[in-house]
Scaffold this active site. Structure first.
Site, short mmCIF file in Angstrom:
data_model
loop_
_atom_site.label_atom_id
_atom_site.label_comp_id
_atom_site.label_asym_id
_atom_site.label_seq_id
_atom_site.Cartn_x
_atom_site.Cartn_y
_atom_site.Cartn_z
N HIS A 154 0.79 -1.33 -0.05
CA HIS A 154 -0.06 -0.04 0.02
C HIS A 154 0.77 1.13 -0.09
O HIS A 154 2.03 1.05 0.38
CB HIS A 154 -0.79 0.17 1.22
N LYS A 158 -0.84 5.00 4.69
CA LYS A 158 -1.88 4.14 5.50
C LYS A 158 -1.44 3.87 6.92
O LYS A 158 -0.21 3.58 6.94
CB LYS A 158 -1.85 2.76 4.54
P1 NAP Z 1 -7.14 9.68 4.42
O1 NAP Z 1 -6.77 10.35 2.84
O2 NAP Z 1 -6.12 9.94 5.31
O3 NAP Z 1 -8.69 10.33 4.57
C1 NAP Z 1 -9.17 10.16 5.86
C2 NAP Z 1 -9.81 11.40 6.21
O4 NAP Z 1 -10.65 11.42 7.08
C3 NAP Z 1 -8.93 12.55 6.28
O5 NAP Z 1 -9.40 13.75 5.46
C4 NAP Z 1 -9.31 13.07 7.60
O6 NAP Z 1 -8.93 14.26 7.77
C5 NAP Z 1 -10.29 12.35 7.85
N1 NAP Z 1 -10.77 12.45 9.35
C6 NAP Z 1 -9.83 11.87 10.33
N2 NAP Z 1 -10.67 11.77 11.61
C7 NAP Z 1 -12.16 12.07 11.30
C8 NAP Z 1 -13.18 12.20 12.07
N3 NAP Z 1 -12.96 12.07 13.39
N4 NAP Z 1 -14.11 12.50 11.41
C9 NAP Z 1 -14.29 13.08 10.09
N5 NAP Z 1 -13.23 12.80 8.99
C10 NAP Z 1 -12.29 12.44 9.83
O7 NAP Z 1 -7.45 8.21 3.94
P2 NAP Z 1 -8.05 7.12 2.73
O8 NAP Z 1 -6.77 6.73 1.86
O9 NAP Z 1 -8.89 8.15 2.24
O10 NAP Z 1 -8.40 6.11 3.60
C11 NAP Z 1 -9.57 6.11 4.40
C12 NAP Z 1 -9.93 4.81 5.43
O11 NAP Z 1 -10.23 4.03 4.21
C13 NAP Z 1 -8.57 4.25 5.65
O12 NAP Z 1 -8.82 3.45 6.93
C14 NAP Z 1 -8.24 3.13 4.69
O13 NAP Z 1 -7.49 2.21 5.24
C15 NAP Z 1 -9.38 2.92 3.99
N6 NAP Z 1 -9.58 2.23 2.80
C16 NAP Z 1 -10.41 1.46 2.43
C17 NAP Z 1 -10.79 0.90 1.37
C18 NAP Z 1 -11.66 0.02 0.82
O14 NAP Z 1 -11.96 -0.51 -0.10
N7 NAP Z 1 -12.56 -0.45 2.02
C19 NAP Z 1 -9.91 1.60 0.42
C20 NAP Z 1 -9.00 2.51 0.42
C21 NAP Z 1 -8.84 2.82 1.67
P3 NAP Z 1 -7.56 15.05 8.24
O15 NAP Z 1 -6.86 14.69 7.13
O16 NAP Z 1 -7.91 16.55 8.44
O17 NAP Z 1 -7.30 14.48 9.78
#
Ligand code: NAP
Length: 264
Positions: A154, A158
């Protein structure tokens, strides 16, 4: 029209999900949850066009009470997701969770709550249909080739390791593979962690590098042969058909489903 809210709209997955729901006929994005006070409306966010008239909340209780969504899509962080999912269930809002990093205990508690209150919920560690097929094929192969190692790769932002997909793959393999320890019985790590994480005798290796999105290889070794099952998500668009499907399905469920493979 299914009323949807999204938690984490500025994130890489969250932005993609906002665009997906905004474009989707039969779904309405009624609100987003941001934990930072960026603006009151998505139309004032740098990431979104002026035409996205969607209220942004920093308080999930307030969002649920005022906007009454039917579904909450959560794409935030392992620290926040459990609280969000539990609160959603308590408000009768159906969670579709893409965030990974749940503990077994948290999963069980949500499962119990959803069943007791007959509320649908979906936790999908991987929304990519190809990845779900990779898991299914791996579980099938393990019946015949029980020596297996998983390498998940990844991007380096992550937070959790191993990935939810790797853990889920190992769990599915475990159902088909007699438990046994792999490698030499006397093997020793000269650098701790060299052999990866141990899941029921299988090893899971996590690679984190810039440039990667989400990739996984499942390697099956046998006498004189190697079977590799590999899936690559090259961009986050690969996850969006799964997100859409989950929103459509979750409104018909009365319990928690873990894994996209159980609704395909
Ligand atoms: P990311 O770019 O870091 O996005 C996470 C977002 O959540 C950031 O904008 C963060 O804001 C925000 N956040 C953090 N705490 C929060 C809260 N309490 N309330 C509301 N927003 C909050 O991560 P990503 O790559 O999009 O991934 C997000 C999640 O999805 C991860 O757990 C990842 O492992 C998972 N994921 C899942 C799949 C799937 O197929 N299921 C695929 C890819 C990723 P700040 O940056 O301002 O802190």
């Amino acid at each position: 029209m299914i009323k949807v809210a999204i938690a984490g709209p500025r994130g890489r997955m969250g932005q993609e999900a906002v665009h997906t729901i905004m474009k989707q006929e039969g779904m309405e994005l009624v609100a987003v949850l941001d934990h930072r006070e960026i603006a009151n409306n998505l139309s004032d966010y740098d990431q979104f066009p002026d035409t996205y008239d969607v209220v942004a909340y920093t308080d999930l209780n307030e969002l649920f009470t005022q906007k009454k969504p039917q579904v909450l899509i959560d794409l935030t962080t392992p620290e926040a997701v459990y609280t969000h999912a539990k609160l959603a269930l308590e408000h009768g809002v159906r969670p579709v969770i893409g965030t990974t990093g749940f503990t077994d205990e948290q999963l069980q508690q949500l499962q119990k709550y959803a069943s007791a209150n007959k509320i649908g919920a979906i936790i999908a560690p991987n929304f990519a249909v190809g990845a779900v097929l990779m898991m299914k094929f791996a579980a099938m192969a393990a019946q015949y080739m029980p020596d297996v190692e998983i390498i998940e790769l990844h991007h380096d932002q992550k937070l959790d390791a191993p990935s939810g997909t790797a853990v889920k793959t190992a769990q599915l393999i475990q159902e088909n593979r007699p438990s046994h320890k792999q490698g030499h019985p006397d093997e020793k790590e000269t650098i701790p962690g060299a052999r990866g994480a141990d899941f029921d005798g299988m090893r899971i290796h996590s690679v984190r590098l810039p440039g990667l999105v989400a990739h996984q290889e499942v390697l099956f070794g046998g006498e004189g042969q190697l079977l590799t099952i590999r899936h690559d998500s090259y961009n986050r668009g690969s996850f969006m058909s799964g997100v859409k499907l989950c929103v459509e399905k979750v409104v018909e469920l009365d319990h928690l489903v873990y894994g996209l493979e159980n609704i395909l």
